[in-house]
Design a protein around this motif. Sequence first.
Motif, PDB file in Angstrom:
ATOM      1  N   LYS A  55       1.712  -5.467  -5.433  1.00 30.25           N
ATOM      2  CA  LYS A  55       0.346  -5.011  -5.187  1.00 30.25           C
ATOM      3  C   LYS A  55      -0.620  -6.193  -5.045  1.00 30.25           C
ATOM      4  CE  LYS A  55       1.480  -0.717  -5.222  1.00 30.25           C
ATOM      5  NZ  LYS A  55       1.415   0.072  -3.969  1.00 30.25           N
ATOM      6  N   GLU A  56      -1.785  -5.909  -4.429  1.00 27.84           N
ATOM      7  CA  GLU A  56      -2.780  -6.957  -4.254  1.00 27.84           C
ATOM      8  C   GLU A  56      -3.131  -7.570  -5.598  1.00 27.84           C
ATOM      9  OE1 GLU A  56      -3.073  -8.029  -1.515  1.00 27.84           O
ATOM     10  OE2 GLU A  56      -3.899  -6.715   0.024  1.00 27.84           O
ATOM     11  N   ARG A  57      -3.185  -8.897  -5.626  1.00 29.32           N
ATOM     12  CA  ARG A  57      -3.484  -9.614  -6.860  1.00 29.32           C
ATOM     13  C   ARG A  57      -4.842 -10.281  -6.707  1.00 29.32           C
ATOM     14  NH1 ARG A  57       0.290 -12.850 -10.945  1.00 29.32           N
ATOM     15  NH2 ARG A  57       1.473 -10.948 -10.622  1.00 29.32           N
ATOM     16  N   VAL A  58      -5.734  -9.986  -7.636  1.00 25.23           N
ATOM     17  CA  VAL A  58      -7.086 -10.536  -7.597  1.00 25.23           C
ATOM     18  C   VAL A  58      -7.334 -11.349  -8.860  1.00 25.23           C
ATOM     19  CG1 VAL A  58      -7.990  -8.729  -6.092  1.00 25.23           C
ATOM     20  CG2 VAL A  58      -8.038  -8.400  -8.565  1.00 25.23           C
ATOM     21  N   ARG A  63      -6.501  -6.859   5.935  1.00 29.46           N
ATOM     22  CA  ARG A  63      -6.190  -6.900   4.504  1.00 29.46           C
ATOM     23  C   ARG A  63      -7.345  -7.527   3.725  1.00 29.46           C
ATOM     24  NH1 ARG A  63      -0.747  -9.916   2.241  1.00 29.46           N
ATOM     25  NH2 ARG A  63      -1.175  -9.669  -0.001  1.00 29.46           N
ATOM     26  N   VAL A 100      -9.707  -5.719   0.785  1.00 31.79           N
ATOM     27  CA  VAL A 100      -9.906  -6.272  -0.553  1.00 31.79           C
ATOM     28  C   VAL A 100     -11.381  -6.527  -0.816  1.00 31.79           C
ATOM     29  CG1 VAL A 100      -9.468  -8.314  -1.987  1.00 31.79           C
ATOM     30  CG2 VAL A 100      -7.590  -7.262  -0.712  1.00 31.79           C
ATOM     31  N   ILE A 143     -12.244  -3.555  -3.398  1.00 33.63           N
ATOM     32  CA  ILE A 143     -11.959  -4.054  -4.740  1.00 33.63           C
ATOM     33  C   ILE A 143     -13.150  -4.841  -5.275  1.00 33.63           C
ATOM     34  CG2 ILE A 143     -10.462  -5.501  -6.160  1.00 33.63           C
ATOM     35  CD1 ILE A 143      -8.148  -4.846  -4.335  1.00 33.63           C
ATOM     36  N   TYR A 164      -8.012   1.598  -7.183  1.00 31.85           N
ATOM     37  CA  TYR A 164      -9.225   1.503  -6.367  1.00 31.85           C
ATOM     38  C   TYR A 164      -9.087   2.470  -5.193  1.00 31.85           C
ATOM     39  CZ  TYR A 164      -6.536  -1.532  -3.141  1.00 31.85           C
ATOM     40  OH  TYR A 164      -5.607  -2.039  -2.269  1.00 31.85           O
ATOM     41  N   ALA A 171      -4.090  -2.348  -7.674  1.00 33.99           N
ATOM     42  CA  ALA A 171      -4.214  -3.804  -7.624  1.00 33.99           C
ATOM     43  C   ALA A 171      -3.931  -4.372  -9.002  1.00 33.99           C
ATOM     44  CB  ALA A 171      -5.602  -4.200  -7.137  1.00 33.99           C
ATOM     45  N   TYR A 230       0.846  -1.188   0.000  1.00 34.58           N
ATOM     46  CA  TYR A 230       0.000   0.000   0.000  1.00 34.58           C
ATOM     47  C   TYR A 230       0.888   1.247   0.000  1.00 34.58           C
ATOM     48  CZ  TYR A 230      -3.525  -3.359   1.612  1.00 34.58           C
ATOM     49  OH  TYR A 230      -4.355  -4.439   1.731  1.00 34.58           O
ATOM     50  N   GLN A 272      -5.279   3.450  -4.197  1.00 35.88           N
ATOM     51  CA  GLN A 272      -4.402   2.291  -4.158  1.00 35.88           C
ATOM     52  C   GLN A 272      -4.437   1.565  -5.500  1.00 35.88           C
ATOM     53  OE1 GLN A 272      -2.386   1.732  -1.639  1.00 35.88           O
ATOM     54  NE2 GLN A 272      -3.268   3.334  -0.320  1.00 35.88           N
TER      55      GLN A 272
END
Length: 739
Positions: A603-606, A706, A710, A714, A537, A577, A517, A575
């Motif tokens: 970074k966050e992976r979706v 966390r 998400v 997200i 996001y 992702a 972040y 942020q």
Amino acid sequence: MPQLHPIPFAALVRRMRREAETSEAIFDLPRRKWHIPDPRLDLSAVHFSRRAATPVGPAAGPHTQMAQNIVLSWLGGGRIIELKTVQVNDRLRIPRPCIHVPNIGYNVEWSQELRVPQSLREYAKAAYLIEILKATRSFSAFPSVAGFDTVFDISVGYDLEGIRSDKVTGFMKSLKSPSSLFDELRSELDGDLAEFRDVSLPEGISDCVTLSTFHGCPPREIESIARYLLEDLHLHVIIKLNPTLLGFQEVTHLLHERLGYTHLRLRREAFEVDLQYDEGLEIFGRLQGVAESVGSTIGAKFTNTLVVENEAGLFPSQTDPYMYVSGPPLHVISMNLMQRFREDVGFELPVSFSAGIDARNFPAAVACGMVPVTTCTDLLKQGGYGRLPRYLKNLGREMERCGVTSREAYVLAARGQGARAVSEGLAGLHGGEALWRRHGRRVEQVAEADPDRLPRLLRKISISAGVDGDEVVLRATRVAGRLNGRDLVPSLAEDSRYFATANAQPPRGIESVLSLYDCINCDLCISACPNDAIFGYSTEPRAVTTSPLRFDVEGNLGMGLKEEGAGFRIVSEHQLAVLGDACNECSNCEVYCPEEGAPFREKERVFLAWESFRGSNDDGFLRSADTLHARVSGQELLLQVDEAANRGRLHAGGFVLDLRWEPLEILGGRWLVGEPGVPLDPEPRSGRAPSMGGEPEAFDTRDLWRLKTVWENIFHSARPNPVNPDPGARSHATSSDSG
């Protein structure tokens, strides 16, 4: 190796519509960076049998392999789109990283990443999405329907056996006659998307193909493939030529002595195994007759990338001794090869081009009469697809400088060669010499005094003589382009913007390490990603004290412990992702990130597809109805949320937590000693829920925060994104859109 997983068609349509309505953007490209046609200018060009609204487009490569990429190219103004090359071997292991574009471009032999049926479906999806944009005027963003005509160009490789296979030949036939593909896509548009079922779709997606042969492909093989494509499949054919055709000595002279790229080491043997110049001329001479006999056309594309010695520091996992160069040095080499070959081939060869094209040199390339003028390396730089409209704005300025309003008139007028080009073009046309004797003086006067009228005049006088006016204009612009090249090409090697010293500076960096972040939020990675895999996001800034979990000997969660964990802190609302399904870890985002690190790693992976979530070893998240499946620090987690009851439950490998959702609070928990647990994957490959006994793994409540971030920001975002294409509508995880 990371695998691309196409995004479902309905999700793309929903996101495209919703994003246009709420964010004035489509697939993260803001409307202000779209190409909005200027009604005063006709930029159109004929590409074989079809007219395209502009002469520019993306080259076959990273920007044309997935449907959303192709749509982004179209929004930027690309109207001749060269689809990513396919080959029969579609299960390659491609080294990572595979591209590196800090100034000039480097890549490995980047080949087929999707399966051939997936590519076919992606191209049909892209064509359908573009027709939706045309029908809705990009959801009312465009003032009219002018400037929408689009041409697709198939690209195939690499040998005759593979191209003649049912897989690749079937691929090309399906793009010529895609009705069954379109019917399948129509059936997926139900409910709120049913309005798009009746959008008018073309009878064919493409009837022209660019042949991209491998380095060292024998001349006889190249000719045999072209004959098969012309005679058996009745396609217009472009043969993509390698810059090695110019010869080792001349390339060395240009690259090292004139431009100064002495660090790029050429290998003579790579030139010796490639097609030789005289062989190329002979092949095109023979194929010209074949094309005429079957009513098709043969053309050349200049050029493929330049083969040089691989630098292990750039591509450490690359086993090939070569890497491939693009960008400014390739532009000079390829333009010289193009001009020389065009002069020597013996007929007015249709030419397309892709080598170091950018907004500054695009107008000159258009003046050389080439169609299309495609680009790749420049789109991998800061701004991405948003760099394309500048190409067309610069072309418009040059047209205005010449006093013309059409691309055809511009090519004829750019270097004052209009009358001569018409004369030479008519000389090889039946009835052309008589037409020139009758109207030549008038053509010369108009070319001098009012060049904008010249194409209209040519069509008018051709009708009176029973000659095809469009053919006269086409031949004249090809001749003019060749004549213009005589003026434009020789000076390129003297232009300092192509020198090594002008292209040695990497993108600006700062002394900071990229984090999960709160990076500097410059968003350069969003535009640098060719697959639209990185997105922004919004979240609520917060700082929370966290705790490591502790269980007593009976498996109950110890509450109220004072031990502090790592803490959870978000400072910035904005942020970033990464959509794992669309990320192939090419690492281009790392090149353009000012901080030290790679956004695709940090970074966050979706994910959208189970296949891609299961296939990744990285931290990641996937939503299925009201459940969030997660992998955090290697630990599998499952979060179930009942927002109406303000409750949640977290299942992990050895424990379960009961939660109050808002404000987030742990109400209780237990360690599951030898008890059957909730399966973390609703489709477990064993068909049986795993046991959750044993010592619980370390878990800091930081990870709980966390998951909450998400889930809320997200997967339940207020603005559209790849995993929540239509905020407010119920969304579900889906299997891959593999076709």
